[in-house]
Each structure stands twice: as C-alpha cells, then as structure tokens.
Design an enzyme around this catalytic site. Structure first.
Site, PDB file in Angstrom:
ATOM      1  N   ASP A 298      20.527  23.800  -8.098  1.00  0.00           N
ATOM      2  CA  ASP A 298      20.623  23.354  -9.489  1.00  0.00           C
ATOM      3  C   ASP A 298      19.315  23.809 -10.145  1.00  0.00           C
ATOM      4  O   ASP A 298      18.383  24.216  -9.448  1.00  0.00           O
ATOM      5  CB  ASP A 298      20.757  21.825  -9.502  1.00  0.00           C
ATOM      6  CG  ASP A 298      20.579  21.239 -10.882  1.00  0.00           C
ATOM      7  OD1 ASP A 298      21.207  21.753 -11.818  1.00  0.00           O
ATOM      8  OD2 ASP A 298      19.781  20.298 -11.024  1.00  0.00           O
ATOM      9  N   THR A 300      17.692  22.370 -13.628  1.00  0.00           N
ATOM     10  CA  THR A 300      16.874  21.363 -14.292  1.00  0.00           C
ATOM     11  C   THR A 300      16.458  20.258 -13.329  1.00  0.00           C
ATOM     12  O   THR A 300      17.286  19.636 -12.675  1.00  0.00           O
ATOM     13  CB  THR A 300      17.637  20.722 -15.464  1.00  0.00           C
ATOM     14  OG1 THR A 300      18.020  21.742 -16.366  1.00  0.00           O
ATOM     15  CG2 THR A 300      16.774  19.708 -16.183  1.00  0.00           C
TER      16      THR A 300
END
Length: 618
Positions: A298, A300
C-alpha cells in the site's frame, strides 16, 4: 499427586543426596530409596499422561527405573532418576530465558494509576473517561489522549524504539510506556485487555503457542515414536533375553530433544522479533515468510509517512466558508489521513455535525450536514460529470503528483484539493534491499495511475498499479498467487484488511495497530520499513535453527544407539548424554536472541533527505 509434581526440585536434591551417600557408603538400600524419591515425580507425570491416553517420555523412564531395580542395578536406577530430574530443572530454567520478551512486557505492565486529585487506584479500576496524571519516571497506566502538559515518553514496550518521543496536548499515549521527563494529564480511552499493550502481550503469548508446520509434524511424530520405542525395547528384551539391554533402549530412545527442538526455536525467534518491534503471529508465519518472493505495498502510511498537507485548493462555490464547514463536518467522521489533513487545513469558523455517514472504501465518504448532501472523495465519488474547466483543474492536480480530493455539495462539485505526503526516508533503502534479495516489488494504490507513476520515478519498484479499490487489491494478490507466487502485502492496517488477509503473509505498519492485531500476520510496531529486512532474517534464522535442532536430536539418538551396540554406552551415561542433547538444543535456540552483525545497523535510516511524493485516495 499435585504436591509431588510441584516439589520435583526438592525430590531431585534429596534423590541426589541419597545417591551420593549410597555410592560413598556402598549401601544398596540408599540407592533404592534415592530411586524411589526421585522416581516418584517421574512416575506421577507418566500416570497423568496415561490418563489422557498419551505415552510420554516419563513412562519410558519409569519402566526403565523399575526394571533396573528389579535386575539388581540400583546404581543405574538412582543415577538415571537424578539425571532426569536434574535435566528437567535445567531445561525449565533455560526455557524461562526464552520467554524473556513476554516476561519483560508483563513485568513492565503498570499496576496503579494516579487520578488528578492525587488519589492512587489499581489500574484494574480505571474506566474510560477517567483523567490521570503521570509524572516523570512513571508508567502510563492506560491508552488515552494528553489533555494537559507535555513530556518525553519512551515507547520501547510498544514499538521497540528506545528514543523518547515528545507528547503534547492531543497526542495519543499507550499503556506500558515510560515518561522519561515532564508531566502529562491523560484522559483514558482504553483500559485493561483493550489497550494496545495488553493486546501485544496476548498476541505474543498466542504466537509462541502457534507452532510451525515442522513443529506440528514433530509433535505428531513423537506421539507415535514414543510407543514405538517401547515396543522395540520389549521385542529386544524378548528376543535377546537381555532385560538390561531392553531397559537401556528405553532410556536412550527418549525423544526429549526432538520434541523440544522446534518449539524452543519458535519461542526465542518470536521473542527476538517482539524486542525489536516486530510481532510475528506464530512459527507457521515464519515458515511462510521464508517462501515469499513477491512483496506488494500500500502507499499512504506505508511507503509514505502519512504526514499529509494540502498543497493546492480551488473552489467552485462562492461561499468558501460554508464549503469549509461542510467538508470539515464530513471529514471529522473518518480517521483517514487525508481527512485529518483537510480538517487541519480548512479550520472552519462554524462547527457543524454530520449525520447518516457512509464510507465507501476506495471512493470516499458521504453524509448529511445542515440539510445538504456532502461527499468527499476521489473521482469515483462524483455524481455529476465535471465541467471542462473543472476537468482541466483535476488533471493539473494529478499531473503535479499530488493526491486528488473532490468535495461535492448536493451533487455539484464545490472544491478540489491537492494533497502531498512525504516519502518515508527508509523507503528507497528498503526497496533496494528487497531487490538485492531477489524479491519482486509492487505498489497497489487507490490513487490514479498517473500519480502513482510519478512516485515510481525515484523508487526501485518492479510494478505499480493505481486506481484500485480494496477489492482490486485483493484480486491483484489472487492473480499473483495463481501464477505460483508467494505474496506478502504490506499496508497501514487502516483499510487494507481484505488485502492483508488474502496475502500469504500480511504485514501491517504500527499506524493501524488495532486493526492490524486482528488481521495481519506480522505487525511492525515501530513503523520502520527497514525492519522488513530484519523480519525476513528472523524467519530464515528460525527455520534454519529448527533444522539444526532436529539434526542434534536425531543425531544424538543415533549415536547413543550405535554406542550401545558396540558396548560404549550404558543406561546412566546414555541418560547423561540425552540430557546434554536437550541443553544443546536450547543453547542453539538461544543464539536467536542475538542480533547478527549484518543487521545491527540495518534499521538506521540511510536516506539523507525526504522526497515529496503524491498520496493516494484510498
């Protein structure tokens, strides 16, 4: 029987003394008495195992002790019973050291709390909403938020990081952390078993009981191996008519080191990880880690710091104050980093409350505020097509590498925001290390492909995929798994639950602690990406250590049986070497507690300057 089981150490000492006296004064009755005293706890344990239909090591030894006395070998019986109890005592003391991580955490758990009026109460009586004061040198008694004061707090028990962090009003603090200087007043948000600290203790305890496939196989094998030794000894005795030989086989065939070899490596390795802010949910996870060839991230809060700020803002509504108030009301209803950044930027003059809040993962959030329908999210959240002017502004934000957030009021686009994040300083180093290790690396992002490509320009990634919903991330993992790849997914634990669960190994950063503990296989409580290198090393060392212990255990039995056949080993010496093999296995496992030289500086951040990158609209 309970009394006998709890006084094995005393039985060992008395049995040892009687054995010594019997040998010195050549008194057979003292040796028989020594066998009885030291052998009784062994026989009781054997009986307790039989009640649960298990043939234990103690049963083999008990039969051997009785047989030795019956054939007139009280010396062998006394020595073997003493050595068995002595070995068990050494084993328990050594094993206690392997649980140092969990023992350290439990010992550091706070016992009392000081209320603001100065009253001291047991931590167990704290309730959510209580306000407590923590002074320099004291332990934070519960999870909560600082409401007054400031202090430097060491969070080593949670994150493994030894450096103190400055905590001011509004900061979150955790139970079990230490105030090095300063004073803070805290409003309690979580108590008891709900605190992150207690969840970590429970996780480690559960993980230490979760064995690797090898350990599980060995335990099943031992259940068949032990009765097999009993049958072999019986057959040898019947065929050879040599009772002494049969009894000796019982002693030499004890699978003690074999049974303990894998679990002890598991416990020590997991404890080492916990000490360094790496929580691994069991030895089975360590086995899977050693097979990983693809790592998906991922973005963020994972590859980036999650410290987001608004870089650009453009409005299509004349009443900007109203837009700020409406958007803030909606964003305050979600804990996403983008939402927090917008709230900090907008700072509305009026305060409104959102109702009927609905969050759609990978899209945004929509709610009712002051009679308006307000939605905040990415381009998928738009209900009406953007105008040419608005579309141009959207493309400009995306081209700049910033994350795009759109705010719509009653279906009409009211504002566009561009937000930026900072790349974690250790991200390039970590990705380079994975590439050197031959791992395939990918980014699965909810941001647009163009924005993700902007970030990829300076990072050694194999592939990037943007514009993904949580379900799309899961599908990407499934596709890789269908190709035969073993996939690790690394996320922040906030809304990557499905991907963490689908991956062969899910790794969550500390920012999503609560969700991560429930979903991920590994939690990096310190949030350091370079700990991925430590994680892979722990898994490899644990698996290698288990194999080494198996060689020691099986090799010892083979050597002892060979020595028996050529007349170099008797019952007492066989038991001595048997106990030595158990201690060797434990000592070998304890090597996992030490940090290899190549990893001692691994967590040091080598990047000199943070890079500005886009953030994803998850």
């Amino acid at each position: 029987m309970r009394f006998i089981q709890t006084h094995k150490q005393e039985a060992m000492v008395i049995g040892g003394g009687l054995t010594a006296a019997g040998l010195i004064f050549s008194q057979a009755w003292l040796l028989v008495l020594a066998s009885l005293v030291a052998g009784l706890p062994i026989a009781v344990n054997a009986w307790e195992a039989l009640r649960y239909k298990q043939i234990s090591i103690e049963l083999l030894v008990t039969i051997a002790l009785v047989g030795a006395v019956m054939i007139g070998e009280p010396i062998e019986s006394a020595v073997v019973s003493f050595l068995f109890l002595f070995g068990d005592w050494l084993e328990q003391r050594s094993l206690a050291k392997t649980r140092s991580a969990i023992q350290g955490l439990a010992a550091a758990a706070p016992k009392t709390a000081r209320l603001l009026d100065g009253t001291t109460i047991p931590v167990g009586k704290l309730a959510v909403g209580d306000q407590v004061r923590v002074l320099a040198g004291e332990t934070v008694p519960a999870d909560g938020q600082v409401i007054s004061g400031q202090a430097n707090i060491v969070e080593a028990a949670i994150t493994g990081e030894p450096d103190a962090k400055r905590k001011q009003v509004g900061a979150t603090v955790y139970s079990g952390t230490q105030v090095s200087d300063g004073t803070v007043d805290i409003e309690v948000e979580k108590t008891g078993y709900n605190t992150v600290y207690q969840q970590i203790i429970d996780l480690i305890e559960d993980a230490q009981d979760a064995q690797s496939p090898v350990a599980t196989f060995i335990q099943k094998f031992a259940r068949w191996y032990t009765p097999l030794v009993l049958v072999i000894a019986l057959l040898v005795g019947l065929i050879s008519q040599n009772v002494r030989l049969a009894i000796t086989i019982l002693v030499l065939g004890c699978p003690g080191a074999l049974v303990i070899g894998a679990p002890v490596s598991n416990v020590v390795g997991l404890g080492f990880g916990a000490k360094h802010g790496i929580l691994i949910k069991g030895g089975d996870v360590a086995t899977k880690l050693d097979q990983i060839d693809t790592v998906m991230f991922d973005k963020t809060g994972t590859l980036t710091q999650g410290k987001i700020s608004v870089a650009t803002a453009q409005y299509w509504n004349s009443d900007q104050a109203q837009v700020a108030a409406l958007v803030t009301a909606v964003e305050q209803a979600t804990a996403h980093p983008l939402a927090q950044a917008l709230v900090a930027y907008l700072q509305p003059q009026s305060s409104l409350t959102a109702t009927d809040v609905k969050v759609t993962r990978g899209v945004g959030v929509i709610a009712q505020v002051a009679g308006h329908v307000v939605s905040v999210g990415n381009q998928k959240s738009l209900r009406q097509p953007a105008t040419t002017e608005q579309q141009a502004a959207i493309q400009q934000v995306m081209a700049s590498g910033a994350s795009l957030v759109l705010a719509s009021i009653d279906g009409k686009l009211a504002a566009i925001f561009g937000l930026r994040d900072q790349l974690r300083p250790d991200t390039p180093v970590m990705l380079a290390n994975l590439a050197t290790a031959g791992k395939k690396t990918m980014v699965l992002s909810g941001d647009s492909q163009a924005a993700v490509a902007h970030m990829m320009a300076n990072l050694p990634l194999s592939q990037t995929h943007g514009g993904l919903l949580p379900a799309d991330k899961v599908q990407a993992i499934k596709t890789a798994q269908a190709r035969g790849e073993k996939v690790m997914f690394v996320g922040d634990g906030i809304n990557d639950g499905p991907a963490l669960a689908q991956a062969d190994v899910g790794v969550a950063m500390g920012s999503g602690m609560d969700v991560a503990i429930d979903t991920a296989d590994v939690i990096l409580t310190s949030g350091r990406l370079t700990n991925l290198g430590v994680l892979f090393d722990i898994a490899k060392r644990m698996n290698n250590n288990i194999k080494q212990n198996l060689v020691i255990a099986i090799g010892t039995v083979a050597l002892l049986l060979s020595g028996l056949l050529i007349g170099l080993v008797d019952m007492a010496s066989g038991m001595l070497f048997h106990e030595i093999s158990i201690l060797l296995v434990i000592a070998n496992a304890l090597r996992l507690r030490h940090t290899p030289r190549k990893l001692q500086n691994l967590t040091a951040i080598k990047a000199n300057q943070a890079q500005t990158v886009n953030n994803e609209g998850k």
